[in-house]
Design an enzyme around this catalytic site. Sequence first.
Site, PDB file in Angstrom:
ATOM      1  N   GLY A  13       0.822  -1.215   0.000  1.00  0.00           N
ATOM      2  CA  GLY A  13       0.000   0.000   0.000  1.00  0.00           C
ATOM      3  C   GLY A  13       0.849   1.257   0.000  1.00  0.00           C
ATOM      4  N   PHE A  14       0.188   2.362   0.182  1.00  0.00           N
ATOM      5  CA  PHE A  14       0.862   3.671   0.151  1.00  0.00           C
ATOM      6  C   PHE A  14       1.886   3.777   1.291  1.00  0.00           C
ATOM      7  CE2 PHE A  14       0.083   8.109   1.960  1.00  0.00           C
ATOM      8  CZ  PHE A  14       1.146   8.685   1.294  1.00  0.00           C
ATOM      9  N   ASP A  34       0.427  -8.575   1.974  1.00  0.00           N
ATOM     10  CA  ASP A  34      -0.681  -7.777   1.456  1.00  0.00           C
ATOM     11  C   ASP A  34      -1.648  -8.706   0.742  1.00  0.00           C
ATOM     12  OD1 ASP A  34      -2.193  -5.630  -0.016  1.00  0.00           O
ATOM     13  OD2 ASP A  34      -0.566  -4.397   0.752  1.00  0.00           O
ATOM     14  N   LYS A  94     -12.744  -6.344   9.684  1.00  0.00           N
ATOM     15  CA  LYS A  94     -11.975  -7.547  10.025  1.00  0.00           C
ATOM     16  C   LYS A  94     -10.474  -7.293  10.118  1.00  0.00           C
ATOM     17  CE  LYS A  94     -13.269 -11.457   7.935  1.00  0.00           C
ATOM     18  NZ  LYS A  94     -13.821 -12.306   6.851  1.00  0.00           N
ATOM     19  N   TYR A 148     -14.605   1.665  10.075  1.00  0.00           N
ATOM     20  CA  TYR A 148     -13.168   1.965  10.170  1.00  0.00           C
ATOM     21  C   TYR A 148     -12.826   2.448  11.573  1.00  0.00           C
ATOM     22  CZ  TYR A 148      -8.661   4.108   8.790  1.00  0.00           C
ATOM     23  OH  TYR A 148      -7.342   4.470   8.676  1.00  0.00           O
ATOM     24  N   ARG A 189      -9.662   9.891  -1.831  1.00  0.00           N
ATOM     25  CA  ARG A 189      -9.237  10.888  -0.861  1.00  0.00           C
ATOM     26  C   ARG A 189      -8.969  12.209  -1.554  1.00  0.00           C
ATOM     27  NH1 ARG A 189      -5.491   7.654   3.236  1.00  0.00           N
ATOM     28  NH2 ARG A 189      -5.010   6.500   1.345  1.00  0.00           N
TER      29      ARG A 189
END
Length: 329
Positions: A13-14, A34, A94, A148, A189
């Site tokens: 990811g980022f 990942d 999860k 989240y 985003r």
Amino acid sequence: MAKQRVLITGGAGFLGSHLCDRFIREGFHVIAMDNLITGDLRNIEHLFKLADFEFYHHDVSTFVHIPGKLHYILHFASPASPIDYLKIPIQTLKVSSLGTHNLLGLARAKKSRILVASTSEVYGDPLVHPQVEEYYGNVNPIGPRGVYDEAKRFQEAITMAYHTYHHLETRIIRIFNTYGPRMRLNDGRVLPAFIGQALRGEDLTVFGDGTQTRSFCFVDDEVEGIFRLLMSDYHLPMNIGNPNEITIGDFAEEIVRLTGTKQKVIYKPLPVDDPKQRRPDITKAKEILGWEPKVSRSEGLKITYDYFKSLPHEVLFERDHKNFQKYVR
Ligand code: UDP
């Protein structure tokens, strides 16, 4: 001497991929994990040729097995943008609950130190400004962001419980809005949204009246803060972010100037439970880690814009990540 081994979940990811780079530079053996729902192998392709880099294609929400020693674990796997967790709410819940539990178990078995990525979202739509670590937050558990926010709050609770009950070495970082190269252009985003719109010749969409605020931290500063916290002996949650606050309306104007786009700024409805203000109080990070951000927004935005401009044309027009569809029902 054998190298120290670190597991980085969300490694494609980022933030995860920048952490892989940093730990390789620091001389670690890096194991990235990942499931590639929102991560992208293009972010770590340059590392595959290294003897000290391994990649496991695995979902940490199911049992995690790593052969051999493990000195450090960094749990950075999670969808991280509001539109992602609206599309995959169950996986979002999860990964920070079951996934964190699995990794805490792994840390116990391997006697590793573990750092979990928490978030400014634990403060919800904050009634205390700027946000200090002692603030308990104002979160709607059943709103669209609840999947989240509450998973991250549970993550903090279970991490503290493992610290207290099992004497595990734990670190909890509360990450505020972070930006830089390798953000997904279509992750929804605000920064990739605005820059993507400018590059495609679309109008920039400000949600609400644009008076809500955010404080943006450049990724190199964030990674430095993460590294320092991991190596410190501080086990309580710590804010790492840039306190330089801006309204989203002004931010849109900055992107217009940066990109030179001739498009307009248009206004769309504000998403439910969108926080009205957000700025970290970083007194603890300054005093305990000697950390504060170094990269100004103008420098960071320029680097990020250059990265987005360099992407192939088809990436600019990708609507969803290629692996996303099979998870979205
Ligand atoms: N936002 C916006 N236009 C967009 C995307 C986001 O005005 O195209 C706003 C969003 O409503 C929020 C802020 O920008 O107020 C930051 O949103 P983002 O999704 O980047 O992250 P958040 O800080 O809300 O988790």
